[in-house]
Each structure stands twice: as structure tokens, then as C-alpha cells.
Design a protein around this motif. Structure first.
Motif, PDB file in Angstrom:
ATOM      1  N   ILE A 129     -10.379 -23.538 -19.418  1.00 42.52           N
ATOM      2  CA  ILE A 129      -8.985 -23.980 -19.532  1.00 42.52           C
ATOM      3  C   ILE A 129      -8.746 -24.591 -20.908  1.00 42.52           C
ATOM      4  N   LEU A 130      -9.650 -25.477 -21.338  1.00 44.51           N
ATOM      5  CA  LEU A 130      -9.503 -26.096 -22.660  1.00 44.51           C
ATOM      6  C   LEU A 130      -9.637 -25.065 -23.773  1.00 44.51           C
ATOM      7  N   LEU A 131     -10.517 -24.093 -23.593  1.00 44.41           N
ATOM      8  CA  LEU A 131     -10.706 -23.072 -24.623  1.00 44.41           C
ATOM      9  C   LEU A 131      -9.462 -22.210 -24.788  1.00 44.41           C
ATOM     10  N   ILE A 132      -8.826 -21.861 -23.671  1.00 49.15           N
ATOM     11  CA  ILE A 132      -7.590 -21.069 -23.749  1.00 49.15           C
ATOM     12  C   ILE A 132      -6.502 -21.853 -24.473  1.00 49.15           C
ATOM     13  N   LEU A 133      -6.355 -23.127 -24.127  1.00 46.58           N
ATOM     14  CA  LEU A 133      -5.312 -23.944 -24.747  1.00 46.58           C
ATOM     15  C   LEU A 133      -5.604 -24.203 -26.220  1.00 46.58           C
ATOM     16  N   SER A 134      -6.885 -24.352 -26.579  1.00 51.74           N
ATOM     17  CA  SER A 134      -7.229 -24.691 -27.966  1.00 51.74           C
ATOM     18  C   SER A 134      -7.038 -23.523 -28.924  1.00 51.74           C
ATOM     19  N   GLN A 135      -6.739 -22.341 -28.429  1.00 54.33           N
ATOM     20  CA  GLN A 135      -6.448 -21.219 -29.318  1.00 54.33           C
ATOM     21  C   GLN A 135      -5.101 -21.384 -30.015  1.00 54.33           C
ATOM     22  N   ASP A 136      -4.269 -22.287 -29.503  1.00 57.84           N
ATOM     23  CA  ASP A 136      -2.933 -22.480 -30.056  1.00 57.84           C
ATOM     24  C   ASP A 136      -2.950 -23.639 -31.052  1.00 57.84           C
ATOM     25  N   SER A 137      -2.451 -23.403 -32.251  1.00 57.07           N
ATOM     26  CA  SER A 137      -2.459 -24.437 -33.291  1.00 57.07           C
ATOM     27  C   SER A 137      -1.542 -25.602 -32.933  1.00 57.07           C
ATOM     28  N   THR A 138      -0.442 -25.309 -32.233  1.00 58.05           N
ATOM     29  CA  THR A 138       0.465 -26.390 -31.823  1.00 58.05           C
ATOM     30  C   THR A 138      -0.227 -27.345 -30.862  1.00 58.05           C
ATOM     31  N   PHE A 139      -1.004 -26.796 -29.954  1.00 52.02           N
ATOM     32  CA  PHE A 139      -1.755 -27.635 -29.020  1.00 52.02           C
ATOM     33  C   PHE A 139      -2.726 -28.536 -29.775  1.00 52.02           C
ATOM     34  N   ASN A 140      -3.469 -27.970 -30.718  1.00 49.57           N
ATOM     35  CA  ASN A 140      -4.456 -28.754 -31.465  1.00 49.57           C
ATOM     36  C   ASN A 140      -3.795 -29.863 -32.274  1.00 49.57           C
ATOM     37  N   ALA A 141      -2.622 -29.584 -32.819  1.00 51.00           N
ATOM     38  CA  ALA A 141      -1.920 -30.622 -33.572  1.00 51.00           C
ATOM     39  C   ALA A 141      -1.375 -31.706 -32.645  1.00 51.00           C
ATOM     40  N   SER A 142      -0.910 -31.307 -31.469  1.00 48.63           N
ATOM     41  CA  SER A 142      -0.291 -32.265 -30.544  1.00 48.63           C
ATOM     42  C   SER A 142      -1.303 -33.249 -29.985  1.00 48.63           C
ATOM     43  N   VAL A 143      -2.498 -32.778 -29.639  1.00 44.59           N
ATOM     44  CA  VAL A 143      -3.468 -33.675 -29.004  1.00 44.59           C
ATOM     45  C   VAL A 143      -3.941 -34.760 -29.968  1.00 44.59           C
ATOM     46  N   HIS A 144      -3.914 -34.477 -31.272  1.00 46.44           N
ATOM     47  CA  HIS A 144      -4.348 -35.490 -32.234  1.00 46.44           C
ATOM     48  C   HIS A 144      -3.252 -36.502 -32.537  1.00 46.44           C
ATOM     49  N   LYS A 145      -2.016 -36.169 -32.227  1.00 42.77           N
ATOM     50  CA  LYS A 145      -0.911 -37.094 -32.485  1.00 42.77           C
ATOM     51  C   LYS A 145      -0.573 -37.951 -31.274  1.00 42.77           C
ATOM     52  N   LEU A 146      -1.094 -37.584 -30.108  1.00 46.08           N
ATOM     53  CA  LEU A 146      -0.801 -38.334 -28.891  1.00 46.08           C
ATOM     54  C   LEU A 146      -1.821 -39.470 -28.755  1.00 46.08           C
ATOM     55  N   VAL A 147      -1.355 -40.704 -28.828  1.00 51.01           N
ATOM     56  CA  VAL A 147      -2.229 -41.880 -28.811  1.00 51.01           C
ATOM     57  C   VAL A 147      -2.288 -42.454 -27.401  1.00 51.01           C
ATOM     58  N   LEU A 148      -3.515 -42.723 -26.946  1.00 55.66           N
ATOM     59  CA  LEU A 148      -3.734 -43.293 -25.615  1.00 55.66           C
ATOM     60  C   LEU A 148      -3.956 -44.793 -25.734  1.00 55.66           C
ATOM     61  N   PRO A 149      -3.246 -45.592 -24.954  1.00 57.07           N
ATOM     62  CA  PRO A 149      -3.455 -47.050 -25.046  1.00 57.07           C
ATOM     63  C   PRO A 149      -4.848 -47.467 -24.598  1.00 57.07           C
ATOM     64  N   SER A 150      -5.405 -46.787 -23.594  1.00 50.67           N
ATOM     65  CA  SER A 150      -6.749 -47.115 -23.115  1.00 50.67           C
ATOM     66  C   SER A 150      -7.290 -45.945 -22.308  1.00 50.67           C
ATOM     67  N   VAL A 151      -8.611 -45.950 -22.121  1.00 50.64           N
ATOM     68  CA  VAL A 151      -9.280 -44.936 -21.298  1.00 50.64           C
ATOM     69  C   VAL A 151     -10.160 -45.694 -20.306  1.00 50.64           C
ATOM     70  N   PRO A 152      -9.629 -46.058 -19.149  1.00 49.64           N
ATOM     71  CA  PRO A 152     -10.365 -46.947 -18.235  1.00 49.64           C
ATOM     72  C   PRO A 152     -11.641 -46.352 -17.677  1.00 49.64           C
ATOM     73  N   TRP A 153     -11.719 -45.022 -17.543  1.00 53.52           N
ATOM     74  CA  TRP A 153     -12.902 -44.426 -16.926  1.00 53.52           C
ATOM     75  C   TRP A 153     -14.047 -44.201 -17.906  1.00 53.52           C
ATOM     76  N   TYR A 154     -13.826 -44.411 -19.204  1.00 57.52           N
ATOM     77  CA  TYR A 154     -14.908 -44.248 -20.181  1.00 57.52           C
ATOM     78  C   TYR A 154     -15.663 -45.568 -20.287  1.00 57.52           C
ATOM     79  N   GLN A 155     -16.924 -45.582 -19.881  1.00 59.46           N
ATOM     80  CA  GLN A 155     -17.664 -46.825 -19.716  1.00 59.46           C
ATOM     81  C   GLN A 155     -18.579 -47.172 -20.884  1.00 59.46           C
ATOM     82  N   GLU A 156     -18.981 -46.192 -21.696  1.00 55.68           N
ATOM     83  CA  GLU A 156     -19.934 -46.484 -22.767  1.00 55.68           C
ATOM     84  C   GLU A 156     -19.337 -47.337 -23.880  1.00 55.68           C
ATOM     85  N   ARG A 157     -18.016 -47.295 -24.004  1.00 56.94           N
ATOM     86  CA  ARG A 157     -17.378 -47.986 -25.117  1.00 56.94           C
ATOM     87  C   ARG A 157     -15.915 -48.225 -24.772  1.00 56.94           C
TER      88      ARG A 157
END
Length: 632
Positions: A475-503
Motif C-alpha cells: 500500500i505504501l509502495l503504491i502511494l509513494s510512486q506519486d510525487s505529490t504524496f511524497n511532498a505532502s507527507v513531509h509537510k504534514l507535522v504530527l504533534p506527537s506519536v504516542p505509540w512510539y516508545q523508543e523515543r
């Protein structure tokens, strides 16, 4: 560089449903007290009248209920026009049976069905009840009760016969019936019982909306569909031309209007997630709140374990993650089974020029198995957004009925329910097969709605199988073929990631989180799964994202460099090991050659991995260095 593209999805099939044959397991009744046996099971007629009756004014006494079921499983054949069927289906099924008697009844029914043909007759009565529910302007509760009882009783005995069948052609079902019998004058002479049944069930599901009055009937019909299509569990993992699946084969032959309406209704059920009223009444429950006879049968002989995560439950419950809906879950399961069914074309059939596709685009066409076109898969792939009609813009109007629904609602429903593999498989099917839905996803600005659940599942890769991880990565590979998708994910800022425990990750971009999780998946794969294909997919996604990286976080940059360092050290160790073995003389030259070949193969794999990682870093340094100072 051109984006990496996924291989044909059929070149590496992934299992979604249980492939092993499941058998009926019924424990003895926990009540050790002596009780009356259902004498009619051993002597179906006994002292009962020739035609069982309910008594005065249709009252259903416990003795009358047992008498009716004894006649159903007995060795006397009741004509389809007999008053017996109306009395049976109108019976308030509140009698409780212990489990051993349920199993005894199933055995008796299966044995006597060879000459009574009661299974075919009750299935025909089910369709007649559904036709009455569909045609009537106002449906009474008694009509719903008859249809629900017919669907439930049918599913009980069908499941038992399917699980215990000894032949692959399903002769034990005994669906061949004398169409000259009195009462079958209105039965279509050119249709088989299985086609007549599937047409009636699918037509009702596709044409009648779920309401508080009809929700129980929809629930029973979806359960029945799961049982009818479970014959696939008795076949091998790969479809063969000789495989016989009477009910789902009949479903594939339905008119396009029925197919489109069924796909649309099942999708709408998944999106709307209708609830079964908690204060509603159901014929299979007794008036005092205890389980009735069919509920007891359901817990013993008709517990639908066709899918590992399916549990039979009439009531819904709310969880912290949202409200569950048994109707929505069952609708999704039925839809997935329908769209992923493949019917092989035998050598004796003439292969048409259209309506056929090959199993693997990389295989020689002459050697590849050919399959009949799946109309349900085609309908899903051609589904349109009800809020935007491409036909007016591009002139690509579809011939025949088209599935239309709100892509916005479907997108939101997937984001909410993307917790299990059935929802992930639906998303994969839409993104891979439906170009309109893929375009809709790519232009959404809230991509975190879909990506965050996917990344969380990849983060917990140790709890997933390699097939499930593969589906998420595709699913991610199909979406990552689009340049608009790749640009959008880097501009979308997440306030926090609660499930990521290492950091602690605060104010990090979605693109940086994707890089971190993908690299974590790569390291897990190298240490545990060691699946080259999964590894290549992860690196391919990173390679597609590389030229569009924007403000990559320090942590993501560090993980990328550490990946290169880890692969470099592994490559150096393998190269040194290969050189040592080349210089070492061993008496067993054959064993030495085998070890050398294995080392060379692994060295070649790591060479490719290093090359891709270097391309990723080079793409960032070449095209996006000013925007990514942390990489330096």
C-alpha cells in the motif's frame, strides 16, 4: 530515478483467510442429570401424527417444537407444498437442547437428506420468504421471522454437511430436486437450486436497506453467505479447474445489476456500521432472555469459525477504539471472499478474448493459468465517487450498473477501522485496483488518517505475519510512486506519536516518521524474518521518498545513516568470510562449494541493499540537501 513499482499482486499471493479444514467439535452436555431424549431422532416418526401440528391456535408447546424438528431431521420426506414448512418456519424457537442432541440431529439430518431432500426444500422456502419480504410494501414480523428461521436453520445443517463432506463435488448436499413436484410450478425450470438461492439472497442484500426491522435478517443472511462460500476451505491453496464450489460459482453468474447492488450495499454497511438494537427482539432468543434452541445450536453446531478472528455474537459492544458492528464486519468479510474468488478455466473450455486475466504478469502467457473474470472484483475496481462523476469529464462512462458511494465516507471509515487485516485488505484492493479511489487518496491533505494506523501496525511488526507486513508495505509502495504524496507527507507535522516508545517524538513530520518506521521494519526483517522481498519493498519506498525529503528530523537522519553503517559492516563480514573460505582447503569439497554458494548469494543480496541505500542518500544530498541539513 524512476520510482520502484510493486510486482504483480498475484505473483506472490498472500493468505487472508484460514486455509485449513475445520471440523465440528461439540462437547457433551454439562448437565449430568438424566433427561428425556428426543425419541423422534432415533425413531423419527414415533407415535407422532403423520403431519406434526403446533396445537390450538398455533401455540408452540415444548413438545410440539421438538416434534417439528424431529420431523425435519427424520426419514420421512415432506413435500415442498406441505403445511409442515409453514409451521416449522413460524415456530417460536425457544426450546433449549443440549449439545449432544444438536450433534445427533445434524447427523440424522445429513443421513436422511439423501432421500428427503429437506435441505433443498428449506433453501427454496428461504428464497420465497425473501421474495415476500422484498415485494411487500409493509413486511410483518411473522414474515421476517420465517425468513430468519429459514436462514438460520439452513446455515446450521449446511455447515455440518460441508465440514463433514467426503467428496469434493458436494453430492452430500443433495440439491437436485424433482421440479415436477407439486408446489414447484413457480420454480424457474432453467435454474438450479444453488443459483436460485444465491440470486434470492444476493438480491435481498443488494436491494433492501438495513433497518431496525430488517437488521436481524441481514445478519442471518450474511452468516449464511459465509457458510455457503466456505466450501473453498476444503480445496487446495491454489484453484484448480476441477474444483467445485456450487454456491459461490452461482454467485459469479448473477446479473451485473445484482452484482453492483451487492458490492455497493456491502461497502455502505462497512461505512455506516449499522448497529443491532440492544433492546430489539430476535426469534432465536426466548422470552425470558435465555438462549433459545437455535441459539444453543448456534453455540454448538453453527459457531462460524470459518475465519480466525470471527466470533458469533448478536449483540454489539463499544470499545475504547470505537464502536464495533457485527453487520459491518460480516459485510466486509463477504465482500472480500466474493472479490478474491478465482475460477480456473479448464483445458476443455475455449478461452474468450475478454473477461480473462492471467495469474502472473511475469509468467509466460502460454504457461500461466487463466481465470474467469470476477464480476465483483470488476465492480469494486470501477466504483465511482458519488460526489464527482468522471464520466462527464473524461468521457469514460461505464456500460451497465456502476457502484457509487461517497469516497470521503469510505476514506474516513477505513481510517477509523484500519486495525485488522480485513480492513487492510480492502484498502489494498481499492488502492491497487480502483484508480479513482487511489487518486482521491493522493489529493487528501489528511493522509495521517490512513498512514498512522498503517505505521503503527508496521511498528508492531513482531505481532504480524510476513504476509500482513507485505500487504501494508505494498500500500505504501503504491502511494509513494506519486510525487505529490511524497511532498505532502513531509509537510504534514504530527504533534506527537504516542505509540512510539523508543523515543519521544514531538512536532515531527509524517515523512520523518515513515522513514523511522520503515528502517525499524528493515532491521526487524534482517534479524527475524529474513524475507528479501519485504526488505526490497521497504527500501523501494524510501527510494521513492528520497528526492522529495523535506526537513527530515535529526532522529530520522541518524537512523538512515545507521542503516547504511549496519549494512556496510554486514557486507564487509560476508566478504571476509567468503575470502577465508576460498583460501581454506577442506576434504569435503562438495560441502565447501555449497557453503560458498550460500555466502555468495547473501553477499549479492547485501550488495543490492547497499546500492539502494546509497541511492537514497545520494538523492537526498543531490536534490534536497538545502531542505535537509540534519542529513549532513
Amino acid at each position: 530515478p524512476p520510482p520502484f513499482r510493486p510486482k504483480s499482486p498475484r505473483s506472490r499471493p498472500f493468505k487472508t483467510f484460514a486455509s485449513s479444514r475445520l471440523h465440528l467439535a461439540i462437547s457433551p452436555s454439562p448437565n449430568p442429570r438424566p433427561r428425556q431424549t428426543l425419541g423422534a431422532l432415533s425413531d423419527p416418526m414415533g407415535a407422532a401424527p403423520s403431519t406434526p401440528r403446533l396445537g390450538e391456535a398455533g401455540a408452540a408447546s415444548p413438545g410440539a417444537a421438538e416434534q417439528m424438528f424431529a420431523a425435519l431431521v427424520g426419514d420421512r420426506a415432506y413435500p415442498i407444498s406441505s403445511e409442515f414448512w409453514r409451521q416449522l418456519l413460524e415456530l417460536p424457537l425457544t426450546q433449549q437442547w443440549p449439545r449432544d442432541r444438536v450433534l445427533q440431529a445434524c447427523h440424522a439430518f445429513a443421513q436422511n437428506n439423501y432421500h428427503t431432500k429437506h435441505l433443498a426444500k428449506i433453501l427454496i422456502h428461504l428464497v420465497w420468504c425473501l421474495q415476500e419480504c422484498t415485494s411487500a410494501s409493509s413486511v410483518t414480523s411473522s414474515v421476517y421471522r420465517k425468513a430468519i428461521n429459514a436462514a438460520y436453520i439452513s446455515s446450521i445443517f449446511l455447515k455440518f454437511i460441508i465440514e463433514n463432506a467426503k467428496a469434493d463435488n458436494w453430492q452430500e448436499l443433495c440439491l437436485d430436486i424433482d421440479k415436477d413436484e407439486k408446489g414447484l410450478e413457480i420454480f424457474p425450470s432453467d435454474q438450479s437450486v444453488e443459483y436460485f438461492l444465491m440470486k434470492g439472497v444476493l438480491n435481498y442484500i443488494g436491494s433492501v436497506d438495513v433497518s431496525p426491522e430488517s437488521c436481524y435478517l441481514h445478519h442471518e443472511l450474511l452468516n449464511l453467505m459465509l457458510v455457503l462460500m466456505s466450501t473453498q476451505l476444503c480445496s487446495g491453496p491454489s484453484p484448480e479447474p476441477k474444483d467445485v464450489h456450487p454456491f459461490i460459482d452461482a454467485a459469479m453468474l448473477q446479473d451485473s445489476s445484482i452484482v453492483a447492488s451487492v458490492v455497493q450495499k456491502l461497502l455502505l454497511n462497512f461505512v455506516r456500521r449499522p448497529q443491532i438494537p440492544s433492546n430489539g427482539s430476535h426469534p432465536v432468543f426466548s422470552d425470558d432472555g435465555g438462549p433459545g434452541v437455535l441459539q444453543r445450536v448456534g453455540s454448538a453446531a453453527a459457531n462460524f469459525v470459518l475465519l480466525p478472528y470471527y466470533t458469533f455474537n448478536y449483540f454489539v459492544s463499544a470499545s475504547a477504539e470505537g464502536t464495533t458492528s457485527q453487520l459491518a464486519d460480516n459485510s466486509l468479510l463477504v465482500l472480500l471472499i466474493l472479490i478474491y474468488y478465482r475460477k480456473c478455466i479448464s483445458m476443455n473450455e475455449s478461452i474468450p478474448t475478454d473477461g480473462v486475466y492471467m495469474s502472473d504478469s511475469n509468467t509466460n502467457v502460454k504457461d500461466a493459468p487463466a481465470f474467469h473474470e470476477n464480476p465483483y472484483c470488476k465492480a469494486l475496481n470501477n466504483a465511482k465517487d458519488i460526489q464527482f462523476d468522471h464520466a462527464d469529464v473524461e468521457g469514460n462512462a461505464q456500460n451497465g450498473p456502476v457502484v457509487s458511494l461517497s469516497f470521503a465516507s469510505l476514506f474516513d471509515a477505513l481510517g477509523t477501522c484500519l486495525k485488522d487485516e480485513s480492513s487492510v485488505l480492502l484498502l489494498y484492493s481499492l488502492v491497487h485496483g480502483n484508480c479513482d479511489f487511489q487518486e482521491y487518496v493522493l489529493v487528501r491533505t489528511d493522509l495521517d488518517t490512513l498512514l498512522m494506523p498503517i505505521l503503527e501496525m508496521l511498528y508492531n511488526a513482531s505481532r504480524k505475519t510476513s504476509n500482513q507486513i507485505y500487504m501494508l508495505l505494498i500500500i505504501l509502495l503504491i502511494l509513494s510512486q506519486d510525487s505529490t504524496f511524497n511532498a505532502s507527507v513531509h509537510k504534514l507535522v504530527l504533534p506527537s506519536v504516542p505509540w512510539y516508545q523508543e523515543r519521544l517524538m514531538h512536532q515531527t513530520s509524517l515523512g520523518s516518521l515513515m522513514v523511522v518506521v520503515l528502517i525499524r521494519t528493515i532491521k526487524y526483517n534482517l534479524s527475524k524474518l529474513r524475507d528479501v522481498y519485504l526488505h526490497t519493498n521497504c527500501l523501494a519506498i524510501l527510494a521513492n521518498m528520497g528526492p522529495h525529503a523535506h526537513k527530515l528530523s535529526a532522529y530520522a537522519s541518524q537512523r538512515l545513516v545507521s542503516l547504511f553503517d549496519m549494512l556496510s559492516r554486514k557486507y564487509a563480514k560476508l566478504a571476509e568470510l567468503k575470502n577465508d573460505k576460498a583460501l581454506k582447503v577442506t576434504p569435503d569439497q562438495m560441502e565447501a562449494d555449497i557453503i560458498s554458494d550460500d555466502t555468495s548469494t547473501e553477499l549479492h543480496i547485501y550488495t543490492d541493499f547497499l546500492r539502494i541505500v546509497l541511492e537514497i542518500i545520494n538523492a537526498i544530498l543531490t536534490y534536497a540537501l538545502p531542505r535537509n541539513p540534519e542529513v549532513c
